[in-house]
Design an enzyme around this catalytic site. Structure first.
Site, mmCIF file in Angstrom:
data_model
loop_
_atom_site.group_PDB
_atom_site.id
_atom_site.type_symbol
_atom_site.label_atom_id
_atom_site.label_comp_id
_atom_site.label_asym_id
_atom_site.label_seq_id
_atom_site.Cartn_x
_atom_site.Cartn_y
_atom_site.Cartn_z
ATOM 1 C CE LYS A 13 25.479 -3.762 -83.365
ATOM 2 N NZ LYS A 13 26.766 -4.461 -83.465
ATOM 3 N NE ARG A 86 25.060 -5.070 -89.482
ATOM 4 C CZ ARG A 86 24.521 -5.624 -88.382
ATOM 5 N NH1 ARG A 86 23.289 -5.371 -88.040
ATOM 6 N NH2 ARG A 86 25.248 -6.431 -87.638
ATOM 7 N NE ARG A 125 27.431 -12.903 -80.750
ATOM 8 C CZ ARG A 125 27.361 -11.793 -81.466
ATOM 9 N NH1 ARG A 125 27.197 -10.622 -80.868
ATOM 10 N NH2 ARG A 125 27.485 -11.827 -82.770
ATOM 11 N NE ARG A 156 24.317 -14.167 -84.492
ATOM 12 C CZ ARG A 156 24.424 -12.835 -84.474
ATOM 13 N NH1 ARG A 156 24.004 -12.152 -83.418
ATOM 14 N NH2 ARG A 156 24.941 -12.183 -85.486
ATOM 15 N NE ARG A 167 28.730 -11.057 -88.150
ATOM 16 C CZ ARG A 167 28.484 -11.500 -86.920
ATOM 17 N NH1 ARG A 167 28.951 -12.684 -86.548
ATOM 18 N NH2 ARG A 167 27.795 -10.796 -86.083
HETATM 19 P P1 AMP Z 1 23.336 -8.865 -85.836
HETATM 20 O O1 AMP Z 1 22.407 -9.768 -85.103
HETATM 21 O O2 AMP Z 1 23.011 -7.405 -85.662
HETATM 22 O O3 AMP Z 1 24.789 -9.183 -85.584
HETATM 23 O O4 AMP Z 1 23.084 -9.146 -87.397
HETATM 24 C C1 AMP Z 1 23.359 -10.415 -87.947
HETATM 25 C C2 AMP Z 1 23.394 -10.323 -89.459
HETATM 26 O O5 AMP Z 1 22.102 -9.911 -89.957
HETATM 27 C C3 AMP Z 1 24.367 -9.320 -90.059
HETATM 28 O O6 AMP Z 1 25.695 -9.826 -90.137
HETATM 29 C C4 AMP Z 1 23.745 -9.101 -91.436
HETATM 30 O O7 AMP Z 1 23.993 -10.228 -92.272
HETATM 31 C C5 AMP Z 1 22.258 -9.111 -91.116
HETATM 32 N N1 AMP Z 1 21.762 -7.750 -90.794
HETATM 33 C C6 AMP Z 1 21.324 -7.311 -89.585
HETATM 34 N N2 AMP Z 1 20.954 -6.023 -89.650
HETATM 35 C C7 AMP Z 1 21.175 -5.642 -90.934
HETATM 36 C C8 AMP Z 1 21.020 -4.404 -91.631
HETATM 37 N N3 AMP Z 1 20.570 -3.291 -91.010
HETATM 38 N N4 AMP Z 1 21.366 -4.372 -92.944
HETATM 39 C C9 AMP Z 1 21.802 -5.466 -93.584
HETATM 40 N N5 AMP Z 1 21.992 -6.661 -92.992
HETATM 41 C C10 AMP Z 1 21.683 -6.747 -91.667
#
Ligand code: AMP
Length: 212
Positions: A13, A86, A125, A156, A167
Site C-alpha cells: 500500500k 482499518r 522491509r 520498523r 498483525r
Molecule cells: P502501517 O504503516 O499502515 O503498516 O501502520 C502501522 C501501524 O500503525 C499499524 O499496525 C497500527 O498499529 C497503526 N495504525 C495505522 N493505521 C491505523 C488505523 N487506521 N487504525 C488503527 N491503527 C492504525
C-alpha cells in the site's frame, strides 16, 4: 478523486500510494506515517501510540478518526487513504466525514497478497530515514543505505516475524470486515499484489482510468 487503498500488512500500500501520489497529483495520507511522526515528536501521546504500534495492535478508533479528520479538512486535493479505514467503525466514520466535506470515495482498491508472502515481505522491509522510501533487502546481506537518496535505512519495530504474524491476525479480525463493508458499494475492486511493484502499479492505473 478519493481512493481507499486496502491490503494486508506488506501488500504494498505504501509503495503504490507514493507512486500514485506522484502520477495523479493526489495527497497521500498514510495513517501509519502520521502515527510514526507523532512518536518521533516525543510527545506523551506519541509514547502511548508507540506501545500500541510496536505490539502490532490497532490504535483506538476515536483517536484515529479525529487525527484523520484534521488532515482531511486541511486539504482540497484528492486523497489516497493508505491504512485507513482499518475497522468498520472507521469506514463508517470516513463516509460520514467525507459527506460533511461534500466529498466521496471514488474507488476502494484491495491489493491481494498470499499469506505465505506476508512474513517474508515484512521481515525484508526497510524504510529510509531521509526520504521515507520503502526498500526490500536480502535478509542474508541487508543493505543499509537507501538506493534512491543514500539515507540511512531502518527496520520498523513492528516488522519482526512475530509482530507480522500478530498483525495478520489483527488484520483478519478487524480489517477484513471492512472489505465486506465496501464490497457491494459498486466501488470495490481487487488487484493482484503478488507481482513486481511496476506491474501492480500498471494494474492500479488501469483500474483508476475507469473511475470518474
Ligand atoms: P502501517 O504503516 O499502515 O503498516 O501502520 C502501522 C501501524 O500503525 C499499524 O499496525 C497500527 O498499529 C497503526 N495504525 C495505522 N493505521 C491505523 C488505523 N487506521 N487504525 C488503527 N491503527 C492504525
Amino acid at each position: 478523486m478519493n481512493i481507499v487503498l486496502m491490503g494486508c500488512p506488506g501488500a504494498g500500500k505504501g509503495t503504490q500510494s507514493a507512486k500514485l501520489q506522484e502520477e495523479l497529483k493526489l495527497k497521500h495520507i498514510s495513517t501509519g506515517d502520521v502515527l510514526r511522526t507523532e512518536i518521533a515528536s516525543g510527545s506523551e501521546l506519541g509514547k502511548k501510540i508507540a506501545g500500541i504500534i510496536n505490539a502490532g495492535n490497532l490504535v483506538p478508533d476515536e483517536l484515529m478518526i479525529s487525527m484523520l479528520e484534521n488532515i482531511v479538512k486541511s486539504t482540497d486535493a484528492g486523497i489516497i487513504f493508505d491504512g485507513f479505514p482499518r475497522t468498520v467503525a472507521q469506514a463508517e466514520a470516513l463516509n460520514a466525514m467525507l459527506k460533511r466535506f461534500h466529498r466521496e470515495i471514488s474507488a476502494v482498491i484491495m491489493i491481494n497478497l498470499p499469506e505465505s508472502e506476508v512474513v517474508k515481505r515484512i521481515t525484508s522491509r526497510r524504510q529510509c530515514k531521509k526520504c521515507g522510501a520503502i526498500v526490500h533487502v536480502d535478509p542474508a546481506a541487508p543493505a543499509t543505505v537507501c538506493p534512491d537518496c543514500g539515507g540511512e535505512l531502518y527496520t520498523r519495530a513492528d516488522d519482526t516475524a512475530e509482530r507480522a504474524k500478530h498483525r495478520l491476525e489483527v488484520y483478519h479480525h478487524d480489517t477484513l470486515p471492512v472489505k465486506t463493508f465496501y464490497q457491494n458499494s459498486g466501488k470495490y475492486v481487487e488487484i493482484n499484489g503478488n507481482q513486481t511493484p511496476e506491474k501492480v502499479f500498471e494494474d492500479l492505473v488501469a483500474v483508476l482510468k475507469k473511475v470518474k
